[in-house]
Design a protein around this motif. Sequence first.
Motif, PDB file in Angstrom:
ATOM      1  N   GLY A  76       0.785  -1.219   0.000  1.00  0.00           N
ATOM      2  CA  GLY A  76       0.000   0.000   0.000  1.00  0.00           C
ATOM      3  C   GLY A  76       0.821   1.275   0.000  1.00  0.00           C
ATOM      4  N   PRO A  77       0.144   2.411  -0.073  1.00  0.00           N
ATOM      5  CA  PRO A  77       0.814   3.711  -0.107  1.00  0.00           C
ATOM      6  C   PRO A  77       1.685   3.996   1.108  1.00  0.00           C
ATOM      7  CG  PRO A  77      -1.486   3.909  -0.750  1.00  0.00           C
ATOM      8  CD  PRO A  77      -1.307   2.519  -0.232  1.00  0.00           C
ATOM      9  N   TRP A 119      -0.298   9.226  -7.499  1.00  0.00           N
ATOM     10  CA  TRP A 119      -1.189   8.075  -7.647  1.00  0.00           C
ATOM     11  C   TRP A 119      -1.332   7.335  -6.316  1.00  0.00           C
ATOM     12  CZ3 TRP A 119      -5.051   5.569  -9.137  1.00  0.00           C
ATOM     13  CH2 TRP A 119      -5.123   4.176  -9.151  1.00  0.00           C
ATOM     14  N   MET A 120      -0.227   7.180  -5.603  1.00  0.00           N
ATOM     15  CA  MET A 120      -0.287   6.541  -4.292  1.00  0.00           C
ATOM     16  C   MET A 120      -1.139   7.365  -3.328  1.00  0.00           C
ATOM     17  SD  MET A 120       1.299   3.561  -3.973  1.00  0.00           S
ATOM     18  CE  MET A 120       0.375   3.156  -5.467  1.00  0.00           C
ATOM     19  N   GLN A 122      -3.739   9.182  -4.148  1.00  0.00           N
ATOM     20  CA  GLN A 122      -5.135   8.887  -4.492  1.00  0.00           C
ATOM     21  C   GLN A 122      -5.540   7.524  -3.941  1.00  0.00           C
ATOM     22  OE1 GLN A 122      -6.115   8.929  -8.669  1.00  0.00           O
ATOM     23  NE2 GLN A 122      -8.250   8.390  -8.323  1.00  0.00           N
ATOM     24  N   GLU A 123      -4.670   6.547  -4.072  1.00  0.00           N
ATOM     25  CA  GLU A 123      -4.964   5.218  -3.544  1.00  0.00           C
ATOM     26  C   GLU A 123      -5.112   5.249  -2.017  1.00  0.00           C
ATOM     27  OE1 GLU A 123      -4.952   1.776  -5.830  1.00  0.00           O
ATOM     28  OE2 GLU A 123      -6.207   3.554  -5.923  1.00  0.00           O
ATOM     29  N   SER A 130      -3.049  14.027  -3.832  1.00  0.00           N
ATOM     30  CA  SER A 130      -2.841  13.527  -5.186  1.00  0.00           C
ATOM     31  C   SER A 130      -2.697  14.670  -6.177  1.00  0.00           C
ATOM     32  CB  SER A 130      -4.009  12.625  -5.585  1.00  0.00           C
ATOM     33  OG  SER A 130      -3.818  12.113  -6.887  1.00  0.00           O
ATOM     34  N   ARG A 293      -2.617  -5.265  -7.138  1.00  0.00           N
ATOM     35  CA  ARG A 293      -3.465  -4.077  -7.296  1.00  0.00           C
ATOM     36  C   ARG A 293      -4.255  -4.163  -8.601  1.00  0.00           C
ATOM     37  NH1 ARG A 293      -3.132   0.521  -4.395  1.00  0.00           N
ATOM     38  NH2 ARG A 293      -1.101  -0.154  -3.614  1.00  0.00           N
ATOM     39  N   ARG A 297      -8.355  -4.538  -8.966  1.00  0.00           N
ATOM     40  CA  ARG A 297      -9.135  -3.547  -9.716  1.00  0.00           C
ATOM     41  C   ARG A 297      -9.967  -4.240 -10.802  1.00  0.00           C
ATOM     42  NH1 ARG A 297      -8.429   1.278  -9.128  1.00  0.00           N
ATOM     43  NH2 ARG A 297      -6.309   0.989  -8.387  1.00  0.00           N
ATOM     44  N   VAL A 326      -7.171  -6.212  -1.610  1.00  0.00           N
ATOM     45  CA  VAL A 326      -7.358  -4.829  -1.173  1.00  0.00           C
ATOM     46  C   VAL A 326      -6.821  -4.629   0.241  1.00  0.00           C
ATOM     47  CG1 VAL A 326      -9.092  -3.090  -0.560  1.00  0.00           C
ATOM     48  CG2 VAL A 326      -9.278  -4.320  -2.713  1.00  0.00           C
ATOM     49  N   SER A 331      -6.235   0.234  -1.229  1.00  0.00           N
ATOM     50  CA  SER A 331      -6.634   1.099  -2.337  1.00  0.00           C
ATOM     51  C   SER A 331      -8.009   1.701  -2.105  1.00  0.00           C
ATOM     52  CB  SER A 331      -6.641   0.294  -3.648  1.00  0.00           C
ATOM     53  OG  SER A 331      -7.310   1.005  -4.668  1.00  0.00           O
ATOM     54  N   THR A 333      -9.572   3.592  -4.254  1.00  0.00           N
ATOM     55  CA  THR A 333     -10.352   3.522  -5.492  1.00  0.00           C
ATOM     56  C   THR A 333     -10.964   2.140  -5.674  1.00  0.00           C
ATOM     57  OG1 THR A 333      -8.336   3.010  -6.749  1.00  0.00           O
ATOM     58  CG2 THR A 333      -9.008   5.319  -6.637  1.00  0.00           C
TER      59      THR A 333
END
Length: 376
Positions: A76-77, A119-120, A122-123, A130, A293, A297, A326, A331, A333
């Motif tokens: 993860g981020p 992007w991370m 946003q995730e 972001s 990921r 998705r 997940v 994430s 999103t």
Amino acid sequence: MTEADVGTPWTLRMQAGGESDFVAFDPASPGVGSLPSTIVSWSLAPPLLESGEMNAALPYFRNVFDEFRRLGQLFGPSVVAQLCIAATSALRGMAHQAQPAHRDVVLRLASRFAEYTGWMAQEAGSDAASLWWTEQAVQLAADGGDDELAAYALIRRAELALYTGDSVATVQLARRAAQQARSVRIRGLAAQREAQGHALVGDRDACRRALDRGAELTSGVELTSGAALTSGAQLISGAVAPDGAADPVLGSIHLPDLTAFVAGWCMHDLGSPAEAVTLLGDGLDAIPPESRRARARYGARLALALANVGEIEQACAIAELVAAHVALVDSATIRADLLRLSRALNRWPKNPTVRRTLPHLAIGLHTHRTGPGTPA
């Protein structure tokens, strides 16, 4: 290592010129009404790099970017963003020391790390972070002579609008990106994003036109997870590559058939889940197991379409896989799609498979985040 060692808080302040200051604090010192006492502080100055040293260093950074991208498929981020931020800062500092022949390449590579950090973010559920990091990426790229990332940033902004359900902004931003972009790939990605915006409001004709345009533009340039425009070893060979040819690819590289995925997404949003199932088909099996990921998705969208055509057993089997992924890749999103999937499956409350699956989805939907970055 003792428990106190593991719990020691520290900070790393990164300056624009490449300087950084590290401070570790005593976790046992008073924290209310006064600053905790410092255990150690350390100031770092950027190196003075000669041309040959810069040549030697940049391929490693290029390879590190590819590795971070792969790492982002597994974790993860909270893990990946910290690494990307540090790399962005290091390259930004190196740019101040670089010879003119190499400075643009350094800045463009820094911009890719910054864009991936966005992007991370946003995730992680922080749209504000972001947007900020994406703007930093645009500025770094522009300083390095690359204005194509500015067009891609509009696609990223359109994606943020898409996840908030703002169809008008999604379409407008995607069209601006298409007008501004020079590369066929970015124009194709913009067309796909525009199609998703049209699907939000049920405009089937406009959606199909955009999908057709995107398919035509991206035909023959689809990328897999191992693809890149050049290898790290080719990044610097005594001269800067022309036209940004050495720059990492923008956009998704982990979905084997991005065109089919976007089309399937659109068909589901247009109220045609059977078409979505046909388009998504067996695509999940084509995504490598290590690309968690991407698999989550894709799987979330496929399971959602399956649930809406009444294929409950299949939907639940894929849903459990998505929920497990997940929980690892964290994430925001994908959780948005997982929430829709959970609500869709709730229409069959007496189905034993659904009853078994819903607790798995609840675990996947759970997040430990708190504060303003927590997704609603």
